[in-house]
Write a protein that holds these residues in place. Sequence first.
Motif, PDB file in Angstrom:
ATOM      1  N   GLY A 153       0.821  -1.202   0.000  1.00  0.00           N
ATOM      2  CA  GLY A 153       0.000   0.000   0.000  1.00  0.00           C
ATOM      3  C   GLY A 153       0.854   1.250   0.000  1.00  0.00           C
ATOM      4  N   ALA A 154       0.210   2.372   0.207  1.00  0.00           N
ATOM      5  CA  ALA A 154       0.939   3.638   0.264  1.00  0.00           C
ATOM      6  C   ALA A 154       1.837   3.637   1.500  1.00  0.00           C
ATOM      7  N   PRO A 155       2.997   4.316   1.434  1.00  0.00           N
ATOM      8  CA  PRO A 155       3.944   4.276   2.554  1.00  0.00           C
ATOM      9  C   PRO A 155       3.311   4.662   3.884  1.00  0.00           C
ATOM     10  N   GLU A 156       2.507   5.722   3.884  1.00  0.00           N
ATOM     11  CA  GLU A 156       1.976   6.182   5.164  1.00  0.00           C
ATOM     12  C   GLU A 156       0.930   5.222   5.718  1.00  0.00           C
ATOM     13  N   ASP A 157       0.314   4.413   4.839  1.00  0.00           N
ATOM     14  CA  ASP A 157      -0.660   3.437   5.329  1.00  0.00           C
ATOM     15  C   ASP A 157       0.017   2.202   5.885  1.00  0.00           C
ATOM     16  N   VAL A 158       1.130   1.789   5.244  1.00  0.00           N
ATOM     17  CA  VAL A 158       1.769   0.530   5.632  1.00  0.00           C
ATOM     18  C   VAL A 158       2.704   0.739   6.819  1.00  0.00           C
ATOM     19  N   ILE A 159       3.555   1.768   6.738  1.00  0.00           N
ATOM     20  CA  ILE A 159       4.474   2.006   7.849  1.00  0.00           C
ATOM     21  C   ILE A 159       3.728   2.820   8.892  1.00  0.00           C
ATOM     22  N   ALA A 160       2.827   2.142   9.553  1.00  0.00           N
ATOM     23  CA  ALA A 160       1.997   2.789  10.571  1.00  0.00           C
ATOM     24  C   ALA A 160       1.779   1.788  11.689  1.00  0.00           C
ATOM     25  N   SER A 161       1.605   2.302  12.890  1.00  0.00           N
ATOM     26  CA  SER A 161       1.538   1.426  14.055  1.00  0.00           C
ATOM     27  C   SER A 161       0.459   0.358  13.898  1.00  0.00           C
TER      28      SER A 161
END
Lengths: 275, 315
Positions: free
Chosen positions: A229-237
């Motif tokens: 997915g988009a970086p901000e969606d995947v690298i999220a807590s």
Amino acid sequence: MRAEQVLRLERAAAALGGRTIWSDVSLTVDGGRFVAVLGPNGAGKSTLLRTILGLVPLTAGDATVLGAPPGARNDMIGYLPQRRELDPAVRVRGVDLVRLGLDGGRWGVPLPAWLPGNRTGRAAARRVTDVLELVDAAAYARRPIGELSGGERQRVLIAQALVREPELLMLDEPLDSLDLPGQRSVAALLQRICRTRGVAVVLVTHDVNPILPYLDQVVYFASGRAMAGAPEDVIASGALTGLYGVPIEVLRASDGRLVVVGQPEAPHVHTPRHA
Amino acid sequence: MPEPVAAATLDIPGRVRELFTYHFMVNALAAGTAVAVMAAIVGWFVVVRRQVFAGHTLSLVAFPGAAGAALAGLPAASGYYAACGLGAVALAPASRSGPSRGAETAAIGTVQAFALGCGFLFASLYHGLLGGVAALLFGSFVGIDDGQVLTLFAVAALAIALIGIAGRPLLFASLDPEGAAAAGVPVRALGAAFLLLLALAVAATAQITGALLVFTLLVTPAATAQALTSRPVAGMLVAVALALIVTWLGLAFAYFSPWPVGFWITSLSFGFFVLARVWRARRARSACGTSPTRRLMLPPGPPKRRRRRTREGGA
Ligand SMILES: Nc1ncnc2c1ncn2[C@@H]1O[C@H](COP(=O)(O)OP(=O)(O)OP(=O)(O)O)[C@@H](O)[C@H]1O
Ligand SMILES: [Mg+2]
């Protein structure tokens, strides 16, 4: 005329030596996108690239690469393997390595371009010069590769992967032996190629921070599964907690860097040795 | 050995003409030419592929092969080809490039010693050996018959044709195995095929230089060429030229002097090797510090991480 969709995996699974490495992996990559593949050691990142090349067969699910089954269109894929064993004592020039990337698989002997009537040889030499200029490696491409710095060497190898004008460029940890500025400049180069040439770039990395500003998409491997997915969606807590199955926290440092805390193993998204 | 006619004078054309008046000498020069061309080209790949140890093993296996063939009443040449061929088949699984080289080198070293011992036994059991053990180990240029010359030319033509067909993928697989494998080059199969080609070249070279001095044509000219140029085709041509020069001069010197051909060929090629290394070392020193382009190309930042890996080991 770039393919709309260069890569599509549907509920795919891969096994090595009888052991399932990952399963139920679905992702799509469109042409001209910059994708990072992340995850801890042994999660199966390199295996993903090898399945895309058709070197490791899928045990379940479906894969389409450039509109064909994996392995069928490898001539349109540029691939930079992890851990390249180039003997520094063997004095091979960068131009020769890049040229071999263009036609090294063909039978016959390489004839010098100045031979009369060797038109294909001259065209090939021009192509090599062009791609070396594209990656800003022209200045040192005629020096033996063992005498180059890590970053210079990596640029020459990227030129080798690009010389056949692929639609998909896959690089396995190309930033590994580079210092932070080196990582940033190679990442910027890859993004430029991605944007100007419309080449889809799939890059495996340990440290997402140097390339974070350029990324369109992230594939995160952990615990035998993957999330795309988009970086901000995947690298999220929340997302990483779901993937690992244990509480994970993603912190954003004041300079914008991401730090993943609480992984079962050592931190991977940000590796402190580069700090 | 015939009385040298022009030996007392420095009449070079006369001496060269004299060389060609004896049939055995013509045969030696022809055989040497074929062997030099083949050994230099194959040897260039040996150096690039770092298979010098495999070449050494094959050349040591050649000795019991030749001595055993003589003992069995066969031509020594057939023993060279058979032993080297078998040696290559035995080495093929072991020489697969990988990290576990250390254990294999110990095992192969043991086999090398055993091969030398067997060769010595065969040679001492058979007394009619032309030139004796010394000729098999250190080379000789008398007694190369017409059939042997023809075979050597055929073998050299075969080897050169094979390189002509597979030279480019072999080069790719040798210089950059991972990159070649990624591009679909059959790296493993080429490696096995090259080992057989190496066996052929070693068996042929051993007939001129003897089993122990095979490297003087196989490895030294190629290593010299590597020191002079890093261009593949140019390097192979330089290696061939050097091998031809040392072979021709070595045979001529051996003819006019009491010293053996093995000594002359080895010292000539060693001399070129030393000269080339000295030249390269001086060039590297004079080029040091005058590389402004390199400065500019480096991204700004701590320069300490730049890894200096110049001239490790060499070859
Ligand atoms: N030939 C093989 N046979 C069996 N298992 C293998 C083989 N090659 C790799 N593996 C295993 O497959 C898993 C995934 O390997 P892979 O190389 O894809 O990991 P990776 O994510 O690239 O790791 P790294 O970050 O260390 O490069 C690892 O656990 C590894 O031990
Ligand atoms: Mg990997």
